[in-house]
Design a protein around this motif. Structure first.
Motif, PDB file in Angstrom:
ATOM      1  N   SER A 158       0.815  -1.210   0.000  1.00  0.00           N
ATOM      2  CA  SER A 158       0.000   0.000   0.000  1.00  0.00           C
ATOM      3  C   SER A 158       0.856   1.272   0.000  1.00  0.00           C
ATOM      4  O   SER A 158       0.413   2.309  -0.492  1.00  0.00           O
ATOM      5  N   PHE A 159       2.053   1.187   0.553  1.00  0.00           N
ATOM      6  CA  PHE A 159       2.883   2.387   0.684  1.00  0.00           C
ATOM      7  C   PHE A 159       3.143   3.075  -0.659  1.00  0.00           C
ATOM      8  O   PHE A 159       2.928   4.285  -0.779  1.00  0.00           O
ATOM      9  N   PRO A 160       3.582   2.369  -1.712  1.00  0.00           N
ATOM     10  CA  PRO A 160       3.785   3.063  -2.994  1.00  0.00           C
ATOM     11  C   PRO A 160       2.489   3.629  -3.578  1.00  0.00           C
ATOM     12  O   PRO A 160       2.510   4.657  -4.262  1.00  0.00           O
ATOM     13  N   ILE A 161       1.380   2.990  -3.287  1.00  0.00           N
ATOM     14  CA  ILE A 161       0.091   3.518  -3.758  1.00  0.00           C
ATOM     15  C   ILE A 161      -0.190   4.855  -3.082  1.00  0.00           C
ATOM     16  O   ILE A 161      -0.624   5.813  -3.727  1.00  0.00           O
ATOM     17  N   TYR A 162       0.091   4.930  -1.782  1.00  0.00           N
ATOM     18  CA  TYR A 162      -0.093   6.201  -1.073  1.00  0.00           C
ATOM     19  C   TYR A 162       0.855   7.263  -1.609  1.00  0.00           C
ATOM     20  O   TYR A 162       0.472   8.427  -1.778  1.00  0.00           O
ATOM     21  N   LEU A 163       2.099   6.892  -1.879  1.00  0.00           N
ATOM     22  CA  LEU A 163       3.053   7.871  -2.420  1.00  0.00           C
ATOM     23  C   LEU A 163       2.574   8.413  -3.767  1.00  0.00           C
ATOM     24  O   LEU A 163       2.661   9.628  -4.016  1.00  0.00           O
ATOM     25  N   LEU A 164       2.072   7.544  -4.615  1.00  0.00           N
ATOM     26  CA  LEU A 164       1.533   7.975  -5.904  1.00  0.00           C
ATOM     27  C   LEU A 164       0.339   8.903  -5.702  1.00  0.00           C
ATOM     28  O   LEU A 164       0.263   9.976  -6.324  1.00  0.00           O
ATOM     29  N   THR A 165      -0.569   8.514  -4.835  1.00  0.00           N
ATOM     30  CA  THR A 165      -1.773   9.314  -4.594  1.00  0.00           C
ATOM     31  C   THR A 165      -1.406  10.696  -4.060  1.00  0.00           C
ATOM     32  O   THR A 165      -1.905  11.718  -4.555  1.00  0.00           O
ATOM     33  N   TYR A 166      -0.533  10.746  -3.079  1.00  0.00           N
ATOM     34  CA  TYR A 166      -0.156  12.040  -2.494  1.00  0.00           C
ATOM     35  C   TYR A 166       0.658  12.885  -3.471  1.00  0.00           C
ATOM     36  O   TYR A 166       0.587  14.116  -3.423  1.00  0.00           O
ATOM     37  N   SER A 167       1.383  12.259  -4.362  1.00  0.00           N
ATOM     38  CA  SER A 167       2.097  13.017  -5.406  1.00  0.00           C
ATOM     39  C   SER A 167       1.100  13.680  -6.350  1.00  0.00           C
ATOM     40  O   SER A 167       1.264  14.850  -6.722  1.00  0.00           O
ATOM     41  N   ILE A 168       0.077  12.946  -6.726  1.00  0.00           N
ATOM     42  CA  ILE A 168      -0.972  13.505  -7.594  1.00  0.00           C
ATOM     43  C   ILE A 168      -1.685  14.641  -6.867  1.00  0.00           C
ATOM     44  O   ILE A 168      -1.934  15.706  -7.448  1.00  0.00           O
ATOM     45  N   TRP A 169      -1.998  14.431  -5.591  1.00  0.00           N
ATOM     46  CA  TRP A 169      -2.665  15.480  -4.818  1.00  0.00           C
ATOM     47  C   TRP A 169      -1.779  16.728  -4.699  1.00  0.00           C
ATOM     48  O   TRP A 169      -2.278  17.846  -4.743  1.00  0.00           O
ATOM     49  N   SER A 170      -0.475  16.529  -4.549  1.00  0.00           N
ATOM     50  CA  SER A 170       0.451  17.669  -4.457  1.00  0.00           C
ATOM     51  C   SER A 170       0.430  18.473  -5.747  1.00  0.00           C
ATOM     52  O   SER A 170       0.419  19.711  -5.721  1.00  0.00           O
ATOM     53  N   ALA A 171       0.423  17.780  -6.871  1.00  0.00           N
ATOM     54  CA  ALA A 171       0.347  18.470  -8.158  1.00  0.00           C
ATOM     55  C   ALA A 171      -0.967  19.234  -8.265  1.00  0.00           C
ATOM     56  O   ALA A 171      -0.992  20.380  -8.751  1.00  0.00           O
ATOM     57  N   LEU A 172      -2.038  18.644  -7.808  1.00  0.00           N
ATOM     58  CA  LEU A 172      -3.336  19.315  -7.811  1.00  0.00           C
ATOM     59  C   LEU A 172      -3.307  20.565  -6.934  1.00  0.00           C
ATOM     60  O   LEU A 172      -3.797  21.625  -7.328  1.00  0.00           O
ATOM     61  N   TYR A 173      -2.722  20.448  -5.764  1.00  0.00           N
ATOM     62  CA  TYR A 173      -2.611  21.597  -4.855  1.00  0.00           C
ATOM     63  C   TYR A 173      -1.848  22.741  -5.530  1.00  0.00           C
ATOM     64  O   TYR A 173      -2.290  23.889  -5.510  1.00  0.00           O
ATOM     65  N   TYR A 174      -0.704  22.419  -6.133  1.00  0.00           N
ATOM     66  CA  TYR A 174       0.079  23.463  -6.784  1.00  0.00           C
ATOM     67  C   TYR A 174      -0.631  24.037  -8.000  1.00  0.00           C
ATOM     68  O   TYR A 174      -0.516  25.230  -8.284  1.00  0.00           O
ATOM     69  N   TYR A 175      -1.374  23.233  -8.691  1.00  0.00           N
ATOM     70  CA  TYR A 175      -2.168  23.740  -9.808  1.00  0.00           C
ATOM     71  C   TYR A 175      -3.130  24.822  -9.317  1.00  0.00           C
ATOM     72  O   TYR A 175      -3.235  25.895  -9.928  1.00  0.00           O
ATOM     73  N   PHE A 176      -3.831  24.544  -8.238  1.00  0.00           N
ATOM     74  CA  PHE A 176      -4.786  25.534  -7.732  1.00  0.00           C
ATOM     75  C   PHE A 176      -4.097  26.737  -7.109  1.00  0.00           C
ATOM     76  O   PHE A 176      -4.608  27.851  -7.191  1.00  0.00           O
ATOM     77  N   LYS A 177      -2.931  26.552  -6.508  1.00  0.00           N
ATOM     78  CA  LYS A 177      -2.196  27.688  -5.948  1.00  0.00           C
ATOM     79  C   LYS A 177      -1.706  28.607  -7.063  1.00  0.00           C
ATOM     80  O   LYS A 177      -1.803  29.825  -6.962  1.00  0.00           O
ATOM     81  N   VAL A 178      -1.173  28.033  -8.125  1.00  0.00           N
ATOM     82  CA  VAL A 178      -0.692  28.838  -9.264  1.00  0.00           C
ATOM     83  C   VAL A 178      -1.875  29.530  -9.922  1.00  0.00           C
ATOM     84  O   VAL A 178      -1.811  30.718 -10.260  1.00  0.00           O
ATOM     85  N   ARG A 179      -2.958  28.803 -10.088  1.00  0.00           N
ATOM     86  CA  ARG A 179      -4.162  29.379 -10.695  1.00  0.00           C
ATOM     87  C   ARG A 179      -4.704  30.540  -9.849  1.00  0.00           C
ATOM     88  O   ARG A 179      -5.087  31.566 -10.383  1.00  0.00           O
ATOM     89  N   GLN A 180      -4.684  30.356  -8.548  1.00  0.00           N
ATOM     90  CA  GLN A 180      -5.146  31.396  -7.632  1.00  0.00           C
ATOM     91  C   GLN A 180      -4.237  32.620  -7.690  1.00  0.00           C
ATOM     92  O   GLN A 180      -4.701  33.748  -7.710  1.00  0.00           O
ATOM     93  N   ALA A 181      -2.928  32.375  -7.753  1.00  0.00           N
ATOM     94  CA  ALA A 181      -1.962  33.484  -7.841  1.00  0.00           C
ATOM     95  C   ALA A 181      -2.139  34.237  -9.149  1.00  0.00           C
ATOM     96  O   ALA A 181      -2.049  35.480  -9.176  1.00  0.00           O
ATOM     97  N   ASN A 182      -2.364  33.530 -10.244  1.00  0.00           N
ATOM     98  CA  ASN A 182      -2.568  34.181 -11.536  1.00  0.00           C
ATOM     99  C   ASN A 182      -3.863  34.981 -11.571  1.00  0.00           C
ATOM    100  O   ASN A 182      -3.950  36.010 -12.228  1.00  0.00           O
ATOM    101  N   ALA A 183      -4.875  34.505 -10.873  1.00  0.00           N
ATOM    102  CA  ALA A 183      -6.142  35.230 -10.832  1.00  0.00           C
ATOM    103  C   ALA A 183      -6.018  36.533 -10.063  1.00  0.00           C
ATOM    104  O   ALA A 183      -6.704  37.515 -10.376  1.00  0.00           O
ATOM    105  N   LYS A 184      -5.132  36.559  -9.066  1.00  0.00           N
ATOM    106  CA  LYS A 184      -4.938  37.784  -8.274  1.00  0.00           C
ATOM    107  C   LYS A 184      -4.063  38.789  -9.009  1.00  0.00           C
ATOM    108  O   LYS A 184      -4.100  39.969  -8.700  1.00  0.00           O
TER     109      LYS A 184
END
Length: 166
Positions: free
Chosen positions: A139-165
């Protein structure tokens, strides 16, 4: 069909307590995100749990069963909802601490360990029943993959939010 248990016991209590603590936490934490983003972050956890359980716990793989039987039950659905607050907490802590992107691997690794500990406790409470050679370490590598995808999602929204401001 495999029946592991027919009584109301540890696995149902695990789901109820996890659900109540998780969603209670959501309402108690100060708001950091818009309602849309909050809902998206919660759905990340629910979807991930649902996706992996239905990828790994069905034929032809069938590596584990969830809760009392090998068939899908209402308690299984509630257990998927339990993952929502965990995913929100992942994003919430990251946003509070304001990690730099270079620390993402360390944060992802730490959350992978937390997830494995959570899963181990779920195993002890008979929420998961491994079979066909599956082990907790897988399960550990599955969690690492999932959290990596979530991290990319987080940064996508942070960059998008910064660009909107800007």
């Amino acid at each position: 069909m495999i029946v592991y248990d027919t009584r109301f016991n540890a696995n149902e209590w695990f789901v109820i307590v996890g659900f109540c603590i998780g969603y209670g936490m959501l309402f108690l934490l100060p708001r950091r995100f818009s309602y849309k983003i909050t809902l998206l972050f919660i759905i990340c956890g629910i979807y991930s749990g649902f996706f992996y359980d239905h990828s790994l716990s069905v034929e032809p793989k069938d590596f584990y069963d969830v809760n009392d039987t090998s068939l899908y039950q209402p308690w299984d659905f509630l257990s998927y909802l339990m993952y929502g607050p965990l995913s929100y907490l992942f994003f919430y802590i990251w946003d509070c601490v304001r990690f730099k992107f270079r620390f993402a691997p360390l944060y992802i690794f730490a959350w992978g360990l937390v997830a494995v500990a959570f899963e181990k406790f779920a195993i002890v409470c008979h929420v998961f029943h491994y079979k066909n050679g599956y082990r907790l370490a897988y399960s550990f590598p599955i969690y690492l993959l999932t959290y990596s995808i979530w991290s990319a999602l987080y940064y996508y929204f942070k960059v998008r939010q910064a660009n909107a401001k800007a």
